[in-house]
Enzyme design. Structure first.
Site, PDB file in Angstrom:
ATOM      1  N   GLY A   1       0.774  -1.198  -0.164  1.00  0.00           N
ATOM      2  CA  GLY A   1      -0.047  -0.065  -0.082  1.00  0.00           C
ATOM      3  C   GLY A   1       0.843   1.232   0.065  1.00  0.00           C
ATOM      4  O   GLY A   1       1.776   1.404  -0.657  1.00  0.00           O
ATOM      5  N   SER A   2       0.221   2.133   0.694  1.00  0.00           N
ATOM      6  CA  SER A   2       1.020   3.394   0.778  1.00  0.00           C
ATOM      7  C   SER A   2       2.241   3.794   1.623  1.00  0.00           C
ATOM      8  O   SER A   2       2.260   2.971   2.503  1.00  0.00           O
ATOM      9  CB  SER A   2      -0.025   4.642   1.187  1.00  0.00           C
ATOM     10  OG  SER A   2      -0.402   4.489   2.370  1.00  0.00           O
TER      11      SER A   2
ATOM     12  N   GLU B   1       5.298  -3.088   1.184  1.00  0.00           N
ATOM     13  CA  GLU B   1       5.973  -2.533  -0.155  1.00  0.00           C
ATOM     14  C   GLU B   1       4.927  -1.322  -0.207  1.00  0.00           C
ATOM     15  O   GLU B   1       3.783  -1.333  -0.180  1.00  0.00           O
ATOM     16  CB  GLU B   1       5.277  -3.725  -1.255  1.00  0.00           C
ATOM     17  CG  GLU B   1       6.027  -3.349  -2.365  1.00  0.00           C
ATOM     18  CD  GLU B   1       5.118  -3.573  -3.601  1.00  0.00           C
ATOM     19  OE1 GLU B   1       4.407  -4.931  -3.682  1.00  0.00           O
ATOM     20  OE2 GLU B   1       4.444  -2.721  -4.568  1.00  0.00           O
TER      21      GLU B   1
ATOM     22  N   CYS C   1       2.155  -0.419  -8.712  1.00  0.00           N
ATOM     23  CA  CYS C   1       3.493  -0.126  -8.014  1.00  0.00           C
ATOM     24  C   CYS C   1       4.622   0.141  -8.892  1.00  0.00           C
ATOM     25  O   CYS C   1       5.658   0.677  -8.722  1.00  0.00           O
ATOM     26  CB  CYS C   1       3.577  -1.007  -6.832  1.00  0.00           C
ATOM     27  SG  CYS C   1       3.537  -2.474  -7.235  1.00  0.00           S
TER      28      CYS C   1
ATOM     29  N   GLY D   1       2.787   5.909   3.612  1.00  0.00           N
ATOM     30  CA  GLY D   1       2.228   6.333   5.061  1.00  0.00           C
ATOM     31  C   GLY D   1       1.611   5.084   5.850  1.00  0.00           C
ATOM     32  O   GLY D   1       1.941   4.920   7.016  1.00  0.00           O
ATOM     33  N   GLY D   2       1.039   4.163   5.322  1.00  0.00           N
ATOM     34  CA  GLY D   2       0.245   3.232   5.912  1.00  0.00           C
ATOM     35  C   GLY D   2       1.474   2.093   6.345  1.00  0.00           C
ATOM     36  O   GLY D   2       1.427   1.622   7.472  1.00  0.00           O
ATOM     37  N   GLY D   3       2.433   1.812   5.411  1.00  0.00           N
ATOM     38  CA  GLY D   3       3.528   0.950   5.581  1.00  0.00           C
ATOM     39  C   GLY D   3       4.437   1.274   6.749  1.00  0.00           C
ATOM     40  O   GLY D   3       4.696   0.492   7.742  1.00  0.00           O
TER      41      GLY D   3
END
Lengths: 494, 494
Positions: free
Chosen positions: B205-206, B229, B266, B208-210
Site C-alpha cells: 500500500g502507501s 511494499e 506500483c 504512510g500506511g506501511g
C-alpha cells in the site's frame, strides 16, 4: 593509552571514504575478497606476542584463551573466505525467457548492501571485535567496514586495525575498505549509526546498548538493519529420566559451563530448570559441591566485575531465592565469585528479575513441580540464543511439548550438551528471538553471517556481457545456481 | 455490503486461535502445506463468475483483468506449493561431529516464524490480497495467516476468505490456520500488529500506511519484522544511443506502460530521464502524441481518483514543469486522465515533489544536460522497486556509472523493457531499498517470498529420530542439503 573520541566531522569523512571504497570494493571478485580475508588472517598472526600481551593487560583474559581466540578469529576469516569463493551465499537464480508467454529473462543474485558499522564485544577482543565475525562476513559480502573500537580494549583494537589496514594495502584495495574509530561516548555510536552512508550495523553487547542502536537505526529517514546480539540466559531443561540416570555427570558438566571464562559468555547457562524431588536434590547438591571447589576469576574490567557483584547480590536477595553454593575461595579485587542459587517455579513466574541475565559465573536452578510446569516456564521465557535439553531418548519421546516450547524461544537447541562452546561452521545459528538478538532471522557465527550484509538484485532482459559473472550464461565462477527451478552447476543454453 | 470492524477482543481471540493452530500447522509436512495451497487455488477457481462480478463492482477493474489476476493468484499458490515441496527454502545444513576437535554435530534449517498478519492491496484484489502472495508464501513457510480485508473490496475479500476456509477444512487442518477480519480504522491495524502473538506483517500500500505499521512493530516490547511494499516511481533512464535509434518505439512502449491498468501499478514508470536534445525532443513529441490518443480509465475507488487528480494537479503546477500531453478524451467521474509532463534536471534537483509518486497514469520526463547528470539524478533518487535502462550495447559499455547508480537504488534492473509486468518466478525481486519497501533484503513476489516468514534453528547433538525430516541422516525428503560444506542430495553416513 588514551584514544580521542572521533568527532562528528571525522566520522563523516570516514563514511564518505567508505562509500567511495564501496564503489570499487563491491565489484571485486570473490577471489579478491577471499585474498583480503586470508591476508588479514596472516597479518593477525604476524602481530605475534605483542597483541596477546596488550590484550592480556586490557582484558585480564589469560594468555592461552587469547591465543585460542586469535586462532579462532583467523579460522573465521579463512573459513568465511572459502565460503565467499564457493558462492552459495550469492543465491544465483536464473529463469530464462518464455517468449510464448511474454515472460522476460530474469536473473537474481545477492549484492553488497554498503558500508557496515561494527561495534565489537568486550568479552571477545578478537573473535567478536575488530577483525571478528562481523568484519569478516561483511568483507566477504563486498561491504566496507567501519569498526568502533571497544573502549575497554582500545589498544588491542588499534593493533588489530593496523593489521587489517596492512592487509588492505598489500592486496591493493582502496584504503576506505576498512576504517577504525574510537569513541567512549554514545554520540560517536549514534553518529555512526545515523550517518546516511551507513547501510547496516553489527553489534555484540548489552540489551541497553543494542536496543539503542536498533531504535536509532529505525528512526532514520531511511531505516537500516541492525544485527545486535544482546545476551541470553540460555535455559537448560533437565528431564526426569536424565536426572535420575546422571545427576552427577550433569552437575559436573554444568559447573564447568557456568564458570568457563569466569562466566563471561553470552552462552553462559544462567538458568537451569528441573522437576523437584530426590533426583533434582542430588543434582543440586552435586552442582553446589562442584561450584564450591571452583575458584573466582578476574573479570574483563572493573565495570563488569562491579555489575556482576551487584546483579548477583540483587538476585540472591530476592524473596524465595536460596543460595546453594558459593566458591569457597574468597574473591580478590575485580574477581567474580562462582555462585549457584535455587528458587521455586512459583517465585520464577512471579518475579521477572529471576530471568534477567547476571553476566558472570552465576546460575539459578528452578524447581518445578512437574514437566508441564517446565513447559510453562519455557513458554514464559524471553528469546534466547540457546536452549538445552538434558534428556534420555525416552524423556524426549515422552515430552515433545517441551521440545516444541524450547524451540520456539531459541536459535540453537542443544541435546545433552552445554551452551558454551560455539562451533564455527555453516550450520551454526548464533542468534535468537528478541531480546537475544534484534533479528532472529540471521546468525552472527558461521558463514551464513555473510547473508546479513546483502540484498537481492534482479536483472531483467539483461545482455550476457553486462551481467555479473555469477549470472552469466557460461557460469565462469562454476557456482551452483537455480536455473528454471533446478539446482545445477551447468551453463545456460542460449 | 457493510462489514463491522473487528473489536480488540475479537482480534485477541483470532490471534489466540492462530497461535494454537500454529502449534499444529508448523509441524505439517511440506506436502500437507502444498496440498492446502493447491486446494485454495481450486476453491478460488470454484468461486467462478460470482467472485469476478463482485470484484468488478468493488474495484472498477475490467472483467478480463480480474480473470487474469485470479489465474495469476492461482499460479502463485501452485508454484509456491511446488517450491515449498522442493524444499530449497529450508536451507538445510549439516555439519557432522568432529570428535578429535570436540566439535558437536550441528544441523540447521529454516522454521516457521509464527502467525503472520497480511494487509492486502487495493489495486490487486486477488494477487496481493486475501489469497495473494503474502498469504501463499506464509502458508508455505508453515505460518498461520490473519488477513485484514481491504475496506475498498471487503466483499471480494470475504468471498476469497470463505474459499480459503473451505480449503483449510477440506485438507483437515485446524481452522485457525487462516483468519479474516474487517477493519477500516487504524485501531484494527494497530491491534493486529501489536498483538503479542503476531510474529510478522505483510503489507502492500502507501508509504504512510506501511511506515505506520513498521513503527508500531518496532515499538513493540518484542519487535517483529514488517514487509511493507510502499510504492515507487520506477525511473526509466533513456541513454543517448538508444533514443537516437528508437525514439518512436520507446515512446509507444512507455505510453503503454504508463497507462496500463489506468496507471494503478506500483511498477508504473512515473519518471523518465533523458539527455536533452533533438532526439529526446522527438521522443517527448511521440510520447505526447501517444498519450493524447489514450483514454481515461475509471480508477479503483473515488478516494484513489481524488488523490490522483490532486497529486497530478499539484505536480503540474510546480515551477518549471510543463505539461506535454493529456489524453484528448475528457475524463468522466472517478476517471484518471493519462498525463505526461516535462521538467529540467535543475528543477528536479531543487524540488523533491518532482520525485514523489503520483499514483495513476502520470509520468514526468526529466531533461538532463548530459549522461553525468543522469547519473547524478539516479544517485539523488530514493529507493525504488525497479529501474530501467533503455540502452544500446554501446550505451551500456560507455555508461557503466549509470548502471552502478541505478543498481544502487532498486531491486530489479531492467534493460530495454518497461517496469510494469512482474514475472512470478524464483528470480523475481519485487522489493527495493526504502521507501520502496521497509526491507530490501526480501521479495514479495516469487517463491523466495517464503523466506520472509522463517528463521533458522540449529540442532546440536540431536538424535536422528527426534530431528525434523529435513535434517535426518537418511534425507527422507530427498532435498538438497549442505553437508560439511558440500551441496548434495545424499544421506549422511553415520
Amino acid at each position: 593509552m588514551i584514544f580521542q573520541d572521533a568527532t562528528i566531522s571525522e566520522i563523516d569523512q570516514v563514511l564518505q571514504e567508505s562509500w567511495k571504497a564501496f564503489q570499487v570494493y563491491r565489484k571485486t571478485t570473490l577471489k579478491q575478497r577471499a585474498d583480503l580475508m586470508r591476508a588479514i588472517a596472516a597479518e593477525l598472526e604476524a602481530t605475534g606476542n605483542q597483541l596477546i600481551q596488550v590484550a592480556m593487560q586490557e582484558t585480564n583474559l589469560p594468555e592461552a584463551r587469547l591465543k585460542n581466540e586469535r586462532a579462532r578469529t583467523m579460522f573465521q576469516l579463512t573459513s568465511y573466505a572459502a565460503a565467499c569463493e564457493a558462492g552459495h551465499w550469492l543465491e544465483a537464480r536464473i529463469d530464462t525467457a518464455v517468449p510464448a508467454e511474454s515472460q522476460p529473462d530474469l536473473r537474481k543474485m545477492q549484492v553488497a548492501i554498503g558500508p557496515v558499522v561494527v561495534f565489537g564485544a568486550s568479552n571477545f577482543p578478537f573473535a567478536y571485535s575488530t577483525a571478528g565475525g562481523d568484519t569478516a562476513s561483511a568483507l566477504a559480502a563486498g561491504c566496507p567496514v567501519i569498526v568502533k573500537a571497544h573502549p575497554a580494549h582500545a589498544e588491542t583494537s588499534e593493533i588489530v586495525a593496523k593489521a587489517i589496514a596492512k592487509a588492505v594495502q598489500k592486496t591493493g584495495l582502496p584504503k576506505g575498505v576498512f576504517a577504525h574509530v574510537h569513541g567512549s561516548s554514545t554520540e560517536v555510536g549514534k553518529a555512526l549509526v545515523t550517518h546516511p552512508q551507513t547501510r547496516a550495523v553489527g553489534f555484540t553487547g548489552s540489551l541497553g546498548g543494542g536496543k539503542a542502536l536498533f531504535d536509532w537505526a529505525n528512526q532514520r529517514k531511511e531505516p537500516i538493519p541492525v544485527f545486535a546480539e544482546m545476551g541470553s540466559i540460555n535455559p537448560v531443561f533437565l528431564l526426569p529420566g536424565k536426572v535420575r540416570a546422571a545427576a552427577g555427570e550433569l552437575a559436573a558438566q554444568l559447573a564447568g559451563s557456568i564458570t568457563l571464562g569466569t562466566g563471561q559468555f553470552c552462552t553462559n547457562p544462567g538458568l537451569i530448570l528441573g522437576v523437584a524431588g530426590a533426583d533434582l536434590d542430588s543434582f543440586v547438591r552435586e552442582l553446589g559441591a562442584a561450584i564450591e571447589k571452583t575458584t573466582p576469576g578476574t573479570m574483563l574490567h572493573p565495570g563488569i566485575a562491579k555489575a556482576y557483584t551487584e546483579k548477583r547480590q540483587s538476585a540472591l536477595s530476592q524473596d524465595h531465592v536460596e543460595t546453594v553454593a558459593i566458591a569457597a575461595t574468597a574473591p580478590r579485587e575485580n574477581q567474580g565469585v562462582p555462585t549457584v542459587a535455587t528458587a521455586s517455579a512459583e517465585a520464577f513466574f512471579k518475579n521477572p528479575l529471576l530471568h534477567q541475565e547476571v553476566f558472570g559465573p552465576y546460575s539459578l536452578v528452578i524447581q518445578c513441580p512437574d514437566v508441564a510446569t517446565l513447559v510453562k516456564a519455557a513458554q514464559h521465557l524471553e528469546g534466547q540464543l540457546t536452549a538445552s535439553l538434558m534428556a534420555t531418548d525416552e524423556d524426549l519421546a515422552q515430552h515433545g511439548a517441551l521440545v516444541d516450547a524450547a524451540q520456539e524461544i531459541c536459535g540453537r537447541l542443544i541435546l545433552n550438551g552445554v551452551p558454551t562452546g560455539v562451533r564455527v561452521s555453516l550450520s551454526q545459528q548464533h542468534g535468537g528471538p528478541f531480546p537475544a538478538t534484534t533479528d532472529s532471522r540471521f546468525t552472527s557465527v558461521g558463514a551464513d553471517a555473510i547473508k546479513r550484509w546483502v540484498r537481492p538484485l534482479a536483472y531483467q532482459s539483461w545482455i550476457d556481457a553486462a551481467l555479473p559473472d555469477a549470472l552469466k550464461n557460461s557460469n565462469p565462477l562454476g557456482i551452483w545456481r537455480m536455473i528454471n527451478n533446478e539446482l545445477t552447476q551447468a551453463e545456460v543454453k542460449s
